[in-house]
Scaffold this active site. Structure first.
Site, PDB file in Angstrom:
ATOM      1  N   ASP A 324       0.855  -1.176   0.000  1.00  0.00           N
ATOM      2  CA  ASP A 324       0.000   0.000   0.000  1.00  0.00           C
ATOM      3  C   ASP A 324       0.904   1.243   0.000  1.00  0.00           C
ATOM      4  OD1 ASP A 324      -2.279   1.515   0.094  1.00  0.00           O
ATOM      5  OD2 ASP A 324      -2.418   1.471   2.270  1.00  0.00           O
ATOM      6  N   LYS A 325       0.377   2.363  -0.429  1.00  0.00           N
ATOM      7  CA  LYS A 325       1.193   3.582  -0.493  1.00  0.00           C
ATOM      8  C   LYS A 325       1.100   4.404   0.790  1.00  0.00           C
ATOM      9  CE  LYS A 325      -0.286   7.160  -2.813  1.00  0.00           C
ATOM     10  NZ  LYS A 325      -0.277   8.241  -1.792  1.00  0.00           N
TER      11      LYS A 325
END
Length: 999
Positions: A324-325
């Site tokens: 995930d960012k």
């Protein structure tokens, strides 16, 4: 969501589902409200109702010990005890009993110690709950909740107790309770049962039952999940099965041979039973579990708490990490910017901020980083006369929040904040110009790495209008780029999987060096309505995922399908996440990793929970996991080799060496006393426990189980040790004969009692020396052993030597004389055996290295994991990611991001006709482009040469780089030729009076 997406829970009995439905149907639909409790009231109720905990079933340590006596391996020893008792071998029976209880004690000690360590780590993951106490919302231990508490049920959190919803609706995943894969919608006045997970919505609820009085507590016995068998368990089972089959086969042949030759059934059976017990790998599972438990403690010290031990072994084989960012690659600390484009008359940055604050519960603590940013920048004092009539919390599928506001005068209006495309979708069709302006601004800011949050407003039930865009930054973590390079250096390719805007994702990926090939969900399949995952994702979707650097604007089901596609393609997949939308993918991944600050749903679905922010902990975990894998692999290598040495030695000795041929007073077949065989087994198992503390070097490439390679290398080690033992036995038996090896060396013949102790000491020393050879694929001195392992081995070697020297002169059943090597006339036996064993150890180790070199050179058993055999250049060992067509030529167009110890280069190609060739090459290869590429490749070659990996891999990779350098040289020459041809064409067109720019 489908059952697999919700964690793969097992369907519960129908009666169980009906009970849940009956309780919910019988519940009153009248809302039950509460203002919460005071601390004093809560403490009093806690004394009455007890803590909100389920009574965990703890098996007593005595019962654990008793169970260890009735497992498959100990049952073999019990059978041997019964056989020895039946034939009247009482001494051997008592020796076997002693070995049984000593092994059980060692296993009990290590098992309970490992269990205590894992329980201590899991205790740190106790769920939290948000409750209203003393009129203030606060986060507390869910175990402290009591009936009457007012709690907040928000998306991503677990239902901490049996509650009744006061207002609004929420979607709850109750698959752990009912087996129903689809979330259930719980409305005001209906109960939400403990054990559920809030998938969508946010409501207040009143606690009604806690702990063992909850529905979950009353039916806990039906809710125990069945752990799937991990790859390590399957590997151990296959190893044990092969060794048992081999042991029974060879021992059966020997028994038949001895009986056919006229040996007494009692004596032959007693010998075979003891040999069988000595050869079976009794401690194989205990050593593996202990090693994993020790590894989990090492990981916890690095900030990674393991909730499933076998996830450590699976992390060692991880090849792709889907990350995930927000909050993982970035700081998740939103920094609001001064720019605020507005799209409605009279709006300013301050008014847009105020509207955004209305779209959150401004009177409560912020729920996430965006709320923290907005509420910290807005003037909350101006909102004192407003109140929420209705509120829709953030939903990962809607990507926005919405609030229905009532002003002091009674007027109502609605406000929303969220992703720009989500708010734009609310605007009327005649606002196309505004939507275009918003999209243009979002794209403009996105190219600069600035994120946007849209804010909209609607009067009463009127149409929505766009107020403005709040701009903010979520900067990457300072250590993320270095961490990603290290991960790629260890063969783990990171793919960014985020729901954020594609431009923001692309800019973040560029800043982190991930590459800019960020795709959108277009082209990704959707999960079928049946919930069944397509079986062809590994073929249809995996190539797209592997060719990209990540995906943006994806939904939870996309994350799930991406993970599943990579798994079907044969990759070991890790997935990081923090929200409820990540939970299905976390559960499906080989290694689900909940990052620091993750929701309860993510933590419950994950195999590893990080307590430190960022990805750096994951790289540490990869290194530790691969070290643990190496320890277990070394143990299996040794255990197989030791079993083969012992079995084959006695198998051949019984058939080939009959002591009576050399001396009529000697026994008819060679065997060791039971006590000696059991001492070999006991000292080996005791030493092997310490292998969990061994010093190992993490592999630079992802690990995988290759049992054919392990059995082959173990066979080389075992056969060499067996051969040396047989040669020594033959030399000792043949010593009295003229011209024997002993006489040629000037050594006197030895009596039979000392031959027994000579062989006992030889087998013991060979076993422990084989342990040090099995640790490495190179020479034994290439990796220094751990202090504890070395100390345990030296102790066992010393004890075996002392026993062999000091053994009293006795005759044991059945008529086997035994005499210590330091007794009698000739006392040099122990020194001779040590010199002999050390000499053969060098030979054994050299043959091991040669055998491994052959495997690498010819890729026997597929040991070169980077050679996939699919027409692809796969350099994962040194962190090189390349895209090639089936014939090995670069794909076009192509962006390659490669790393070897921090060396990066990008190569862009894809030229078709003369016009496109000129434009592309003029842009990308102008100036010294070709020279730069060649210089980068030279640096790349230097970095590859410095890698400490297999020589064959060096040759393959350097050959690949040389070809690439040659291709670039040809490309540069072709570029110059293209330029000359194009200039010539321009001159000719000008001479003809034609405008070249129109071509």
């Amino acid at each position: 969501m489908p059952e697999e997406a919700s964690g793969g829970s097992q369907a519960q009995p129908k009666a169980h589902q009906e009970e849940v439905g009956a309780q919910q149907a019988a519940a009153s639909r009248q809302p039950v409200s509460s203002e919460g409790l005071s601390t004093a009231e809560a403490e009093q109720l806690l004394r009455v109702h007890g803590r909100n905990e389920l009574e965990e079933k703890h098996t007593s340590k005595l019962l654990i010990f008793l169970k260890l006596l009735v497992m498959p391996m100990p049952i073999m020893i019990w059978l041997a005890v019964l056989v020895e008792a039946a034939i009247g071998n009482w001494v051997d029976m008592f020796i076997l009993l002693l070995i049984q209880f000593v092994n059980a004690f060692i296993a009990w000690y290590e098992t309970t110690k490992a269990g205590d360590a894992v329980r201590a780590l899991k205790a740190s993951l106790r769920p939290q709950a948000t409750a209203r106490r003393d009129g203030v919302w606060q986060t507390l231990d869910a175990a402290a909740l009591v009936p009457g508490d007012l709690v907040l049920l928000a998306s991503g959190s677990h239902v901490p107790a049996d509650c009744r919803v006061n207002e609004g609706t929420v979607d709850v995943d109750q698959s752990a309770l009912t087996g129903e894969s689809l979330p259930a919608t719980i409305r005001a006045g209906e109960p939400a049962m403990m054990g559920g997970t809030i998938m969508r919505g946010e409501v207040h609820a009143t606690v009604e039952q806690t702990g063992k009085h909850t529905f979950f507590g009353r039916t806990a016995t039906l809710l125990q999940s069945v752990d799937s068998v991990g790859s390590l368990q399957r590997v151990l089972m296959r190893v044990v099965t092969v060794l048992l089959i081999l042991s029974f086969l060879l021992c059966g042949i020997v028994l038949i041979f001895l009986l056919a030759r006229g040996e007494r059934f009692r004596d032959a059976l007693g010998f075979i039973v003891v040999l069988l017990v000595a050869s079976i790998p009794i401690a194989i599972e205990i050593v593996s579990t202990t090693t994993l438990a020790l590894g989990s403690r090492q990981l916890s010290a690095q900030g990674a708490i393991v909730t499933r031990l076998t996830a450590i072994e699976e992390m060692a084989g991880m090849t792709v990490l889907c990350s995930d960012k927000t909050g993982t690659l970035t700081l998740n600390q939103m920094v609001i910017q001064a720019d605020c484009p507005t799209f409605a008359p009279g709006q300013s940055r301050a008014s847009v901020l105020q509207a955004a604050a209305m779209a959150a519960k401004w009177w409560e603590p912020p729920r996430d980083a965006l709320d923290t940013m907005v509420l910290g920048a807005a003037d909350l004092g101006a909102l004192s006369g407003l109140r929420h009539v209705d509120f829709t919390p953030f939903d990962p599928t809607l990507k926005r929040t919405e609030a229905n506001i009532q002003a002091a005068g009674g007027a109502t209006f609605r406000v929303t904040k969220g992703a720009a495309h989500a708010v734009c979708s609310l605007l009327p069709a005649d606002n196309a110009e505004t939507v275009a302006q918003v999209n243009a601004k979002v794209e403009e800011y996105g190219r600069r790495g600035i994120r946007c949050m849209a804010v909209g407003l609607a009067e009463g039930k009127g149409p929505w209008r766009m107020l403005g865009l709040l701009t903010f930054l979520d900067p990457p973590r300072p250590d993320t780029r270095d961490t990603l390079e290290k991960a790629l250096g260890y063969g783990v390719d990171t793919k960014m999987i985020t729901g954020d805007n594609v431009l923001i994702a692309r800019e973040t990926a560029r800043a982190l060096g991930l590459g800019t090939r960020i795709c959108t969900p277009e082209g990704l399949p959707s999960l079928p309505a049946s919930g069944r995952v397509p079986r062809d994702l590994g073929v249809s979707l995996a190539p797209l995922v592997l060719a990209s650097d990540g995906f943006a604007q994806v939904w939870p089901e996309h994350k799930y399908l991406i993970v599943e596609a990579l798994r079907q393609a044969g990759h070991g997949v890790g997935m990081t996440g923090d929200g409820v939308n990540d939970a299905p993918a976390l559960k499906r991944a080989d290694v689900g990793i909940a990052v620091s600050g993750a929701t309860d749903a993510a933590r419950a679905s994950a195999d590893i929970v990080l307590t430190e922010p960022g990805l750096s902990t994951i790289v540490d975990a990869i290194i530790i996991a691969r070290r643990i894998f190496r320890r277990i692999a070394a143990f299996l290598n040794y255990r197989i080799a030791a079993t083969l040495q012992l079995l084959l030695f006695f198998f051949v000795a019984v058939f080939a060496f009959e002591p009576q041929r050399y001396n009529p007073q000697w026994p008819s077949y060679f065997q060791l006393p039971v006590l000696m065989l059991m001492l070999i087994t006991l000292l080996n198992d005791g030493t092997l426990i310490s292998i969990g503390y061994d010093r190992t070097v993490a592999s630079p490439r992802p690990e995988r189980w290759n049992l054919r390679q392990i059995f082959f290398m173990a066979s080389v080690l075992g056969l060499v040790a067996c051969l040396s033992s047989l040669l020594l036995l033959w030399a000792c038996l043949d010593a009295p004969n003229p011209g024997s090896a002993f006489q040629r060396l000037g050594l006197p013949a030895v009596e039979y009692g000392k031959i027994i102790t000579l062989i006992y000491l030889k087998v013991s020393i060979s076993d422990f020396l084989t342990l040090f050879s099995s640790r490495t694929t190179g020479f034994f001195w290439s990796s220094r052993p751990g202090g504890l392992l070395l100390g345990a081995a030296l102790f066992s070697l010393s004890l075996s030597t002392v026993l062999a020297c000091a053994w009293p002169a006795v005759t044991v059943h059945p008529n086997i004389p035994v005499l210590g090597l330091a007794r009698g006339e000739h006392r040099w036996g122990a020194l001779l055996v040590w010199i002999y064993c050390l000499a053969w150890w060098v030979i054994q180790d050299a043959l091991k290295v040669a055998a491994h070199s052959v495997l690498i050179a010819f890729n026997v058993f597929g040991v070169r994991t980077w050679d996939t055999g699919k027409g692809a250049v796969d350099g994962r060992l040194l962190g090189i990611r390349v895209d090639v067509d089936a014939d090995g030529t670069p794909a076009a167009p192509l962006t390659q991001y490669t790393t070897a110890q921090g060396v990066h280069h990008e190569v862009e190609a894809g030229l078709t006709d003369l016009q496109q060739a000129y434009e592309q090459l003029h842009k990308d290869l102008a100036g010294a482009r070709g020279a730069d590429e060649r210089r980068t490749l030279e640096q790349h070659l230097t970095a590859v040469q410095n890698q400490r990996a297999d020589c064959r891999l060096h040759a393959d990779l350097m050959d690949w780089c040389q070809k690439k350098a040659t291709s670039l040289t040809a490309l540069s020459d072709r570029t110059q030729d293209t330029n000359q041809r194009f200039e010539k064409a321009q001159q000719e067109t000008r001479s003809l009076g034609v405008d070249a720019s129109a071509i």
